[in-house]
Scaffold this active site. Structure first.
Site, PDB file in Angstrom:
ATOM      1  N   LYS A   1      20.094 -55.868 -42.999  1.00  0.00           N
ATOM      2  CA  LYS A   1      19.807 -55.090 -44.208  1.00  0.00           C
ATOM      3  C   LYS A   1      18.782 -55.838 -45.039  1.00  0.00           C
ATOM      4  O   LYS A   1      18.920 -57.047 -45.247  1.00  0.00           O
ATOM      5  CB  LYS A   1      21.107 -54.924 -45.022  1.00  0.00           C
ATOM      6  CG  LYS A   1      20.944 -54.085 -46.273  1.00  0.00           C
ATOM      7  CD  LYS A   1      21.080 -52.615 -45.993  1.00  0.00           C
ATOM      8  CE  LYS A   1      20.544 -51.731 -47.097  1.00  0.00           C
ATOM      9  NZ  LYS A   1      19.068 -51.495 -47.010  1.00  0.00           N
TER      10      LYS A   1
ATOM     11  N   LYS B   1      14.198 -58.565 -43.197  1.00  0.00           N
ATOM     12  CA  LYS B   1      13.083 -58.150 -44.066  1.00  0.00           C
ATOM     13  C   LYS B   1      11.966 -57.667 -43.168  1.00  0.00           C
ATOM     14  O   LYS B   1      11.846 -58.116 -42.014  1.00  0.00           O
ATOM     15  CB  LYS B   1      12.586 -59.330 -44.900  1.00  0.00           C
ATOM     16  CG  LYS B   1      11.833 -58.914 -46.137  1.00  0.00           C
ATOM     17  CD  LYS B   1      12.805 -58.567 -47.247  1.00  0.00           C
ATOM     18  CE  LYS B   1      12.148 -58.002 -48.470  1.00  0.00           C
ATOM     19  NZ  LYS B   1      13.105 -57.919 -49.587  1.00  0.00           N
TER      20      LYS B   1
ATOM     21  N   ASP C   1      10.758 -52.576 -51.241  1.00  0.00           N
ATOM     22  CA  ASP C   1      10.429 -53.864 -51.862  1.00  0.00           C
ATOM     23  C   ASP C   1       9.045 -53.653 -52.489  1.00  0.00           C
ATOM     24  O   ASP C   1       8.664 -52.493 -52.749  1.00  0.00           O
ATOM     25  CB  ASP C   1      10.441 -55.003 -50.820  1.00  0.00           C
ATOM     26  CG  ASP C   1      10.424 -56.394 -51.451  1.00  0.00           C
ATOM     27  OD1 ASP C   1      11.475 -56.847 -51.923  1.00  0.00           O
ATOM     28  OD2 ASP C   1       9.350 -57.030 -51.496  1.00  0.00           O
TER      29      ASP C   1
ATOM     30  N   THR D   1      18.341 -53.116 -59.255  1.00  0.00           N
ATOM     31  CA  THR D   1      17.912 -54.518 -59.229  1.00  0.00           C
ATOM     32  C   THR D   1      17.676 -55.022 -60.651  1.00  0.00           C
ATOM     33  O   THR D   1      18.138 -56.112 -61.032  1.00  0.00           O
ATOM     34  CB  THR D   1      16.649 -54.688 -58.371  1.00  0.00           C
ATOM     35  OG1 THR D   1      16.831 -53.993 -57.141  1.00  0.00           O
ATOM     36  CG2 THR D   1      16.384 -56.152 -58.079  1.00  0.00           C
TER      37      THR D   1
ATOM     38  N   ASN E   1       9.279 -51.603 -60.041  1.00  0.00           N
ATOM     39  CA  ASN E   1      10.652 -51.104 -60.019  1.00  0.00           C
ATOM     40  C   ASN E   1      11.619 -52.054 -60.733  1.00  0.00           C
ATOM     41  O   ASN E   1      12.395 -51.643 -61.590  1.00  0.00           O
ATOM     42  CB  ASN E   1      11.087 -50.859 -58.570  1.00  0.00           C
ATOM     43  CG  ASN E   1      12.553 -50.531 -58.473  1.00  0.00           C
ATOM     44  OD1 ASN E   1      13.367 -51.390 -58.171  1.00  0.00           O
ATOM     45  ND2 ASN E   1      12.915 -49.302 -58.767  1.00  0.00           N
TER      46      ASN E   1
HETATM   47  P1  NDP Z   1       6.894 -53.139 -57.157  1.00  0.00           P
HETATM   48  O1  NDP Z   1       5.874 -52.980 -56.116  1.00  0.00           O
HETATM   49  O2  NDP Z   1       7.577 -51.944 -57.720  1.00  0.00           O
HETATM   50  O3  NDP Z   1       6.291 -53.955 -58.403  1.00  0.00           O
HETATM   51  C1  NDP Z   1       5.758 -55.226 -58.235  1.00  0.00           C
HETATM   52  C2  NDP Z   1       5.187 -55.686 -59.568  1.00  0.00           C
HETATM   53  O4  NDP Z   1       4.816 -57.060 -59.465  1.00  0.00           O
HETATM   54  C3  NDP Z   1       3.919 -54.935 -59.959  1.00  0.00           C
HETATM   55  O5  NDP Z   1       3.805 -54.903 -61.352  1.00  0.00           O
HETATM   56  C4  NDP Z   1       2.827 -55.803 -59.322  1.00  0.00           C
HETATM   57  O6  NDP Z   1       1.569 -55.691 -59.947  1.00  0.00           O
HETATM   58  C5  NDP Z   1       3.398 -57.190 -59.537  1.00  0.00           C
HETATM   59  N1  NDP Z   1       2.931 -58.051 -58.450  1.00  0.00           N
HETATM   60  C6  NDP Z   1       3.202 -57.928 -57.135  1.00  0.00           C
HETATM   61  N2  NDP Z   1       2.580 -58.872 -56.421  1.00  0.00           N
HETATM   62  C7  NDP Z   1       1.895 -59.603 -57.315  1.00  0.00           C
HETATM   63  C8  NDP Z   1       1.056 -60.721 -57.203  1.00  0.00           C
HETATM   64  N3  NDP Z   1       0.807 -61.285 -56.011  1.00  0.00           N
HETATM   65  N4  NDP Z   1       0.533 -61.246 -58.330  1.00  0.00           N
HETATM   66  C9  NDP Z   1       0.782 -60.677 -59.540  1.00  0.00           C
HETATM   67  N5  NDP Z   1       1.584 -59.594 -59.712  1.00  0.00           N
HETATM   68  C10 NDP Z   1       2.121 -59.079 -58.624  1.00  0.00           C
HETATM   69  O7  NDP Z   1       7.959 -54.177 -56.547  1.00  0.00           O
HETATM   70  P2  NDP Z   1       9.462 -54.451 -56.995  1.00  0.00           P
HETATM   71  O8  NDP Z   1       9.595 -54.308 -58.460  1.00  0.00           O
HETATM   72  O9  NDP Z   1      10.350 -53.677 -56.111  1.00  0.00           O
HETATM   73  O10 NDP Z   1       9.632 -55.987 -56.564  1.00  0.00           O
HETATM   74  C11 NDP Z   1       9.364 -57.060 -57.464  1.00  0.00           C
HETATM   75  C12 NDP Z   1      10.077 -58.318 -56.986  1.00  0.00           C
HETATM   76  O11 NDP Z   1      11.487 -58.075 -56.936  1.00  0.00           O
HETATM   77  C13 NDP Z   1       9.697 -58.795 -55.584  1.00  0.00           C
HETATM   78  O12 NDP Z   1       9.791 -60.195 -55.554  1.00  0.00           O
HETATM   79  C14 NDP Z   1      10.804 -58.210 -54.698  1.00  0.00           C
HETATM   80  O13 NDP Z   1      10.975 -58.922 -53.513  1.00  0.00           O
HETATM   81  C15 NDP Z   1      11.994 -58.378 -55.631  1.00  0.00           C
HETATM   82  N6  NDP Z   1      13.152 -57.537 -55.361  1.00  0.00           N
HETATM   83  C16 NDP Z   1      13.040 -56.182 -55.296  1.00  0.00           C
HETATM   84  C17 NDP Z   1      14.170 -55.410 -55.085  1.00  0.00           C
HETATM   85  C18 NDP Z   1      14.125 -53.923 -55.083  1.00  0.00           C
HETATM   86  O14 NDP Z   1      15.184 -53.316 -55.006  1.00  0.00           O
HETATM   87  N7  NDP Z   1      12.967 -53.303 -55.208  1.00  0.00           N
HETATM   88  C19 NDP Z   1      15.489 -56.029 -54.868  1.00  0.00           C
HETATM   89  C20 NDP Z   1      15.506 -57.460 -55.030  1.00  0.00           C
HETATM   90  C21 NDP Z   1      14.364 -58.160 -55.266  1.00  0.00           C
HETATM   91  P3  NDP Z   1       0.416 -54.814 -59.251  1.00  0.00           P
HETATM   92  O15 NDP Z   1       0.906 -53.398 -59.297  1.00  0.00           O
HETATM   93  O16 NDP Z   1      -0.802 -55.068 -60.056  1.00  0.00           O
HETATM   94  O17 NDP Z   1       0.311 -55.336 -57.823  1.00  0.00           O
HETATM   95  O1  2IT Z   2      14.981 -58.176 -51.836  1.00  0.00           O
HETATM   96  C1  2IT Z   2      15.833 -57.279 -51.825  1.00  0.00           C
HETATM   97  O2  2IT Z   2      17.045 -57.510 -51.947  1.00  0.00           O
HETATM   98  C2  2IT Z   2      15.367 -55.897 -51.669  1.00  0.00           C
HETATM   99  N1  2IT Z   2      14.169 -55.651 -51.610  1.00  0.00           N
HETATM  100  C3  2IT Z   2      16.359 -54.775 -51.531  1.00  0.00           C
HETATM  101  C4  2IT Z   2      16.890 -54.686 -50.126  1.00  0.00           C
HETATM  102  C5  2IT Z   2      17.771 -53.506 -49.847  1.00  0.00           C
HETATM  103  O3  2IT Z   2      18.149 -53.369 -48.676  1.00  0.00           O
HETATM  104  O4  2IT Z   2      18.088 -52.733 -50.759  1.00  0.00           O
END
Ligand code: NDP
Ligand code: 2IT
Length: 451
Positions: A94, A130, A170, A213, A244
């Protein structure tokens, strides 16, 4: 024992780096875990004798494949995609899929490795994986994204299944991408089943998964503060990201009475000294989720706010930091700046957002530091609840899912405290999360024998 553990860590890392050259993010994630686990492993020879650390740092398998698709100009494009199936000892694989030009095998291995511990901490039966691609969704039309997702699923579908591997979103993979991926799976397999989470509510998605999250990260932060007799109410909060995780971290922190001062994207950060209230957040949601615009527009819309191009928000004085963008976005020197400005708590919404030296600085300063594998576990936890609802063929109410999420985040906090409380009563959440996550997976592996 401590000196022996340090030598063992160096020796272990030497071997790991030799076996996995050119994978700095993977090395970083493993080092952080092995540093905290080694003393425990040395005290418990059953893990050492069974080579558990060596086995847990080697993925079960990695699938690498080409994704060919056609852009709107009729040009053929080719990207690379991976699925890293890391460990399925306590449940089907997962973990999310990431679409970003920076994606490499190293990044997906670090994410898959962390996912094993995170999923274990949730208490739900989920292994760790992943995947993703170096595809850049920015600037692509919906049709291009659709063709890319369909092509990716045309290979991925044979490697996943509700009892095998269940991907989710992600970075760069949200509701739109999950919908295209699910539609293609259904077409190829002729099965309507829960092989992805984060699905739309009309086709098997769970209420609160979108928010989970960010909400979970704030719940975890509130649990840490409560353990010190404090709370988020009235606190100033720095958030990075505008995706997100960040959007719903801002929403929940504000609901709990905090004042959020910053958000960011890859172009820079905005600072709003008046706070990002519900109305302003509604603007950012529309900007990011519908128009896919840039955060700089916030400062044009709200004149008290300023935009800082090419910078991260950590120089702004605040009491709580919620890094919710990406890995290594808090450098060692950013961590020092946060500490100098009097930060009380850091709760990581992103995965590995703090460089290892920064983690050490936070731990040495004994601030409340919630590492990603605990603090952002709410997302995958509600994915697990989506799987449960799919199996039951029913849907729980928003209140029911949110209540379960709050309970899971409280339990994750308790597990960290049980395994990470120091003799002086403070909690080392890094050690707590790593140990608690490790023991469940390691014991399952021991029970299976040599597999
Ligand atoms: P999104 O794609 O929805 O948003 C990512 C955000 O971070 C955007 O604002 C983006 O800016 C910015 N960003 C991404 N990469 C970079 C970079 N290299 N440098 C600067 N800014 C950056 O992703 P999520 O919100 O889903 O994910 C954000 C983090 O949370 C990640 O680390 C992910 O692994 C983690 N995560 C996500 C989960 C989920 O359920 N979605 C669960 C657990 C952890 P821009 O649009 O300009 O690229
Ligand atoms: O980093 C993470 O935990 C996620 N991007 C969510 C993974 C999931 O299976 O919901």
């Amino acid at each position: 024992m401590w000196i022996e553990a340090c030598q063992e860590v160096d020796c272990f890392m030497h071997g790991l780096i030799k076996r996995n050259p050119g994978e700095p993010e993977f090395h970083q994630a493993v080092r952080e875990v092995v540093e905290t686990l080694m003393p425990y492993v040395l005290e418990h020879p059953q893990y050492r004798d069974a080579q558990i650390l060596e086995r847990m740092t080697e993925p079960d398998r990695i699938v690498i494949f080409r994704v060919t698709w056609e852009d709107d100009q009729g040009q053929i494009r080719a990207n690379r995609a991976w699925r890293v199936q890391f460990n399925n000892s306590i449940g089907p694989y997962k973990g999310g899929l990431r679409f970003h030009p920076s994606v490499t095998l190293s990044i997906l291995k670090f994410l898959g490795f962390e996912q094993v511990f995170k999923n274990s901490l949730t208490g739900l039966p989920m292994g760790g994986a992943k995947g993703g691609s170096n595809f850049n969704p920015k600037g692509k039309s919906d049709r291009e994204v659709m063709r890319f997702c369909q092509s990716l699923m045309t290979e991925l579908f044979r490697h996943i299944g509700e009892d095998t591997d269940v991907p989710a979103g992600d970075i760069g993979v949200g509701a739109r991408e999950i919908s295209y991926l699910f539609g293609q799976y259904k077409r190829l397999a002729n099965r309507f089943t829960g092989i992805l989470t984060g699905k739309g509510l009309a086709f098997g998605g769970s209420l609160v998964r979108t928010e989970a999250t960010g909400y979970g990260c704030v719940y975890f932060c509130e649990n840490m503060l409560h353990a010190r007799g404090d709370s988020l109410r009235g606190k100033t909060v720095l958030v990075s990201g505008a995706g997100n995780v960040a959007l719903y971290a801002v929403e929940k922190a504000t609901e709990l009475g905090a004042k959020v001062l910053t958000m960011s994207d890859s172009g820079g950060f905005i600072h709003d000294p008046d706070g990002i209230d519900a109305e302003k957040l509604a603007f950012v949601k529309e900007l990011k989720e519908v128009r896919r615009g840039r955060i700089s527009e916030y400062a044009e819309k709200f004149p008290h706010a300023t935009f800082h191009a090419g910078e991260r928000p950590w120089s702004v004085p605040g009491e709580v930091a919620l890094p919710c963008a990406t890995q290594n976005e808090i450098s060692a020197s950013d961590a020092q700046t946060l500490l100098t400005n009097g930060i009380l708590a850091v709760s990581e919404g992103a995965n590995m957002p703090t460089e290892l030296e920064g983690v050490h600085a936070f731990l040495d300063a004994q601030i409340l530091f919630g590492p990603g594998k605990a603090a952002n576990a709410g997302g995958v936890a509600v994915s697990g609840l989506e799987q449960s609802q799919n199996s039951l063929r029913l849907s729980w109410s928003r209140a029911e899912v949110d209540q379960r999420l709050q309970t899971i985040m409280r339990d994750v906090h308790t597990k960290c405290a049980d395994h990470g409380t120091e003799p002086d009563g403070t909690i080392n959440y890094v050690r707590g999360a790593n140990l608690a996550g490790f023991v469940k997976v390691a014991d399952a592996m021991l029970a299976y024998g040599a597999v």
